[in-house]
Design a protein around this motif. Structure first.
Motif, PDB file in Angstrom:
ATOM      1  N   GLU A   1       0.841  -1.211   0.000  1.00  0.00           N
ATOM      2  CA  GLU A   1       0.000   0.000   0.000  1.00  0.00           C
ATOM      3  C   GLU A   1       0.873   1.258   0.000  1.00  0.00           C
ATOM      4  OE1 GLU A   1      -3.145   0.273  -0.456  1.00  0.00           O
ATOM      5  OE2 GLU A   1      -3.410   2.396   0.058  1.00  0.00           O
TER       6      GLU A   1
ATOM      7  N   ASP B   1      -6.263  -3.621  -3.259  1.00  0.00           N
ATOM      8  CA  ASP B   1      -7.654  -4.014  -3.551  1.00  0.00           C
ATOM      9  C   ASP B   1      -7.800  -4.657  -4.927  1.00  0.00           C
ATOM     10  OD1 ASP B   1      -8.362  -2.899  -1.151  1.00  0.00           O
ATOM     11  OD2 ASP B   1      -8.634  -0.895  -2.030  1.00  0.00           O
ATOM     12  N   LYS B   2      -6.723  -4.634  -5.714  1.00  0.00           N
ATOM     13  CA  LYS B   2      -6.805  -5.169  -7.080  1.00  0.00           C
ATOM     14  C   LYS B   2      -5.917  -6.399  -7.264  1.00  0.00           C
ATOM     15  CE  LYS B   2      -7.507  -0.483  -8.716  1.00  0.00           C
ATOM     16  NZ  LYS B   2      -6.695   0.683  -8.936  1.00  0.00           N
TER      17      LYS B   2
END
Ligand SMILES: Cc1cc2nc3c(=O)[nH]c(=O)nc-3n(C[C@H](O)[C@H](O)[C@H](O)COP(=O)(O)OP(=O)(O)OC[C@H]3O[C@@H](n4cnc5c(N)ncnc54)[C@H](O)[C@@H]3O)c2cc1C
Length: 364
Positions: free
Chosen positions: A282, A290-291
């Protein structure tokens, strides 16, 4: 009974390197490892980065270590033909805060970096190069940095060594010192035996458990990595290193690491480490977590010494018993050059640099 110049225990990064260096000097080598093969699974990727840590410190003797590794890779890639062993796409070190930017710029001034190895990128250039990278204060770009596909690299290296005449035995064995001379008998699990003039222990994090080497101050640090797959093809191929690393393999795979666990009981993977590694991703690529989804999570152990350099050399009492270990997080970078120093010492009598020699621990 078959006689060898050296029996090497461990066919990992150090063991394959010293086996190759001795074979290059026309020595008859026996390479032993019960846990690997020539098609073994292994870490999907690791980074070769000569400017490490928060200060982008120039790694020990990097002007010798890096070309030695590069030469070997060229030879292995010729041998491997279509199997890729590296991803030669450079490595970016985004300065995700001002202090890092200051340190990285200092590194460019402080060290005598060979021309073409490393350069500064302004913030706008970074965003143009890869808009997915986290907001930053510029970045170091290491044109000489690269990603090694470790499983392919190690399997090809073992095949190459066998092809070169190294006797590779993927089974358990033990060594026994001869009383009458300085040689050894090697006893294989299935009952056969061989003789060796030298024994070299290069058993990674198992090395500290060999009784003869128990006296060394070797420290073990567990590390975990996560292999992610993105939902869509990713737009960049370069490696990224900023308080963690993210390496690319294929169109969608992303290998992110790693943890530093100084206290551990076993090599199991944990949810805590997964969360920590997601946090690192992140920080480097906001929103990417999230992907992607997890394909695998792996744990290993680095071996280090107080001066953070490898250990090579002879045992204080059994002079033909040798060691090659403690490469910390820079196993690939150190492997070939340090292996050549040990081989030169054994075959040609060259002195081992003090900072690497087992002698630095004599009297501890
Ligand atoms: C999470 C993590 C991330 C890392 N990332 C990087 C990176 O990005 N770049 C980098 O350069 N380095 C990285 N490293 C460090 C690198 O993996 C090590 O420096 C390197 O593997 C050390 O090489 P080695 O030969 O000493 O040990 P290993 O490569 O572990 O090899 C030791 C071998 O000895 C064998 N063995 C064990 N016991 C015996 C026995 N009794 N008899 C015979 N054989 C035995 C084992 O099966 C093994 O194959 C990382 C390490 C970890 C844990």
């Amino acid at each position: 009974m078959e006689k060898f110049y050296a029996a090497i225990f461990g066919a990992g990064i150090a063991g394959t390197a010293i086996a190759n260096e001795l074979a290059n000097r026309n020595k008859k080598v026996l390479l032993i490892d019960p846990n690997v093969s020539e098609t073994a699974p292994g870490p999907p990727a690791a980074l070769v980065n000569p400017a490490t840590g928060r200060r982008a410190k120039m790694s020990w003797n990097v002007h010798l270590c890096l070309p030695a590794l590069r030469d070997l890779i060229t030879e292995l890639q010729d041998f491997a033909e279509d199997t890729p062993i590296i991803s030669d796409t450079g490595a970016i070190r985004p300065a995700i805060n001002e202090k890092l930017a200051e340190n990285f710029r200092e590194s460019l001034e402080k060290y005598d970096w060979p021309k073409g190895w490393i350069r500064w990128m302004e913030k706008d250039d970074v965003m143009a190069f890869n808009p997915n990278i986290a907001p930053n204060h510029g970045a170091l770009f290491l044109d000489v940095g690269f990603t090694v596909l470790v499983d392919n690299y190690q399997n090809i290296f073992r095949q190459y060594l066998r092809d070169k005449g190294v006797d590779c035995r993927y089974e358990t064995a033990q060594y026994h010192h001869h009383k009458k001379d300085d040689g050894f008998t090697i006893q294989f699990g299935e009952g056969t035996e061989a003789e060796a003039e030298h024994v070299i222990i290069a058993a990674g994090h198992q090395t500290p458990f060999f009784e003869d080497w128990e006296y060394l101050p070797l420290h073990r640090v567990k590390g975990q990595i996560v292999h992610f797959e993105a939902d869509q093809d990713l737009e960049w191929e370069h490696a990224t290193s900023a308080m963690g690393y993210s390496l690319r393999r294929g169109k969608r795979d992303l290998i992110v690491g790693s943890t530093y666990e100084h206290k551990f009981e076993d090599l199991s993977t944990s949810e805590k480490a997964f969360v920590q590694i997601k946090g690192k991703l992140e920080k480097m690529y906001p929103g990417l977590v999230d992907k992607v989804h997890k394909k695998n999570q792996m744990a290993g152990v680095r071996v280090t010494t107080p001066n953070k350099l490898p250990v090579i050399g002879r045992h204080p009492e059994h002079k033909n018993l040798c060691i090659y270990t403690a490469m910390g997080s820079k196993g690939l970078l150190f492997s070939q050059y340090v292996g050549s120093l040990l081989a030169e010492h054994l075959v040609g009598g060259a002195a081992i640099p003090e900072e690497l020699d087992t002698k630095r621990f004599d009297g501890d």
